[in-house]
Design an enzyme around this catalytic site. Structure first.
Site, PDB file in Angstrom:
ATOM      1  N   CYS B  77       0.908  -1.300  -0.038  1.00 48.44           N
ATOM      2  CA  CYS B  77      -0.021  -0.287  -0.005  1.00 48.44           C
ATOM      3  C   CYS B  77       0.936   1.191  -0.052  1.00 48.44           C
ATOM      4  CB  CYS B  77      -0.821  -0.100   1.231  1.00 48.44           C
ATOM      5  SG  CYS B  77      -1.983  -1.348   1.562  1.00 48.44           S
ATOM      6  N   ARG B 219     -22.110  -5.022  12.760  1.00 51.01           N
ATOM      7  CA  ARG B 219     -22.987  -4.344  13.858  1.00 51.01           C
ATOM      8  C   ARG B 219     -24.539  -4.253  13.279  1.00 51.01           C
ATOM      9  NH1 ARG B 219     -25.494  -4.453  16.993  1.00 51.01           N
ATOM     10  NH2 ARG B 219     -25.812  -2.994  18.825  1.00 51.01           N
ATOM     11  N   CYS B 223     -28.030  -6.289  14.668  1.00 51.55           N
ATOM     12  CA  CYS B 223     -29.354  -5.395  14.985  1.00 51.55           C
ATOM     13  C   CYS B 223     -30.282  -6.085  14.227  1.00 51.55           C
ATOM     14  CB  CYS B 223     -29.429  -3.987  14.545  1.00 51.55           C
ATOM     15  SG  CYS B 223     -29.069  -2.793  16.112  1.00 51.55           S
TER      16      CYS B 223
END
Lengths: 106, 262
Positions: B77, B219, B223
């Site tokens: 990179c 995440r 939920c």
């Protein structure tokens, strides 16, 4: 890519109590879990940690399966002499990791 | 109950139901707060000190990967982007962004994998792999303290709008929308846990419950599983749209990457 992280103040006054913080990457697999096909996942944990200050052990701990992954330990010692703190973690499957930190006592 | 009283009661009930379902108004900009505000003292201390924040382990791994040559192109990179502290500053604050190559919005994880495939000629990392989380955390860390700045790209507008629709759409067997908790009932409690506003300020986060680092998509899936809905696949356009809306909704808030959450 496990590597430990230690945090020790660079300079302390003689007789001063200072904090030492250590953190290490480890999965801490308990040995109590099963895969979806019912295979038991073998235990893979750190079992022992020790810290020496100029060769003398100042803190040690036995670890058990209830300790979380990536264990974070913090403890205190009194500054006596300028020198080296050596940290060692030993675990299942031949796991062994060390780290060093120098502390200058004024 | 007389007929008159009964009708009055029915009217009152209708008003309550209407109020409950109308809701879903945006949180006023000055009332927005990061999940950090809801953290306990110990967790906050853990997040705010790099030497006790477990995500630092991933950030350091990410730094190593940044400088490590990979793929058929045998390029790191850093060979193109140089020092990440300069070149990656603010990058995480403006993703998801529209990719001219892919002709679709992509998030930071996808951007990293795109670079990996096209520039490094290497196999892309799997979603939620240690390597991808490490690079994302490292790139994200370079934006800490900067305001979230979603691009004002016309091409991204459709995704943000789609994300808003998904955010306010009821889903799953529990039949609730994201907005019902995070717009209408933030600050209250769900069992013993405070309901946060749900701003993606610290991703990828070290979640104590996971004992691991995880992405915003993980995440969101979490939920959705809670709503008994079928979660979006990793990298699905819906998931990226929801991310794009959440970043727009959190515009101007401070990046805290990598965050620690309970």
């Amino acid at each position: 890519m496990a590597r430990p992280l230690v945090n020790v103040p660079a300079k302390v006054k003689r007789g001063q109590v200072f904090e030492i913080k250590t953190l290490i990457a480890h999965i801490m697999e308990t040995g109590f879990r099963y895969t979806t096909t019912g295979q038991r996942i073998p235990r893979d944990i750190i079992t022992f940690f020790s810290c020496t200050y100029n060769g003398e052990e100042i803190f040690s701990a036995d670890f058990y399966p209830a300790v979380s992954a990536n264990p974070f330990l913090t403890f205190y010692t009194t500054a006596t002499e300028t020198g080296t703190l050596e940290f060692k973690w030993i675990g299942d499957n031949g796991f062994s990791e060390t780290a060093n930190a120098t502390v200058t006592v004024e | 109950m007389s007929r008159h009283r009964l009708r009055e009661f029915a009217c009152a009930l209708a008003v309550v139901v209407a109020a409950a379902s109308a809701g879903a108004t945006d949180i006023p900009l000055d009332q927005r707060r990061s999940g950090t505000a809801d953290l306990g003292r110990d967790t906050k201390a853990m997040q705010n000190d790099d030497t006790s924040n477990p995500a630092t382990l991933w950030v350091l791994d990410g730094e190593a990967l940044w400088n490590q040559k990979a793929g058929a192109a045998h390029r790191a990179c850093s060979d193109c982007h140089g020092d990440a502290a300069a070149s990656m500053k603010g990058v995480a604050a403006r993703y998801p962004a529209f990719s001219a190559v892919q002709k679709t919005p992509i998030d930071l994880e996808q951007r990293i994998n795109l670079c990996r495939g096209e520039q490094q000629k290497a196999t892309p990392f799997a979603f939620e792999s240690r390597e991808l989380l490490a690079l994302t955390a490292f790139v994200g860390r370079q934006s800490r303290g900067l305001p979230i700045a979603p691009p004002s790209d016309e091409n991204l507008k459709a995704a943000v709008e789609q994300g808003r629709k998904l955010f306010t759409q009821r889903m799953g067997q529990i039949d609730m929308s994201c907005a019902q908790c995070h717009d209408d009932n933030w600050g209250k409690h769900l069992a013993s846990s405070p309901v946060p506003q749900g701003h993606p300020t610290g991703y990828p986060i070290y979640r104590l419950e996971w004992q691991n680092l995880g992405s915003l998509q993980r995440r969101l899936r979490n939920c959705m599983i809670g709503m008994r809905a079928e979660p979006f696949a990793y990298g699905a356009p819906e998931a990226v749209a929801l991310e794009a809306y959440l970043m727009w909704r959190a515009r101007g808030m401070t990046v805290e990457t990598p965050g620690v959450r309970p």
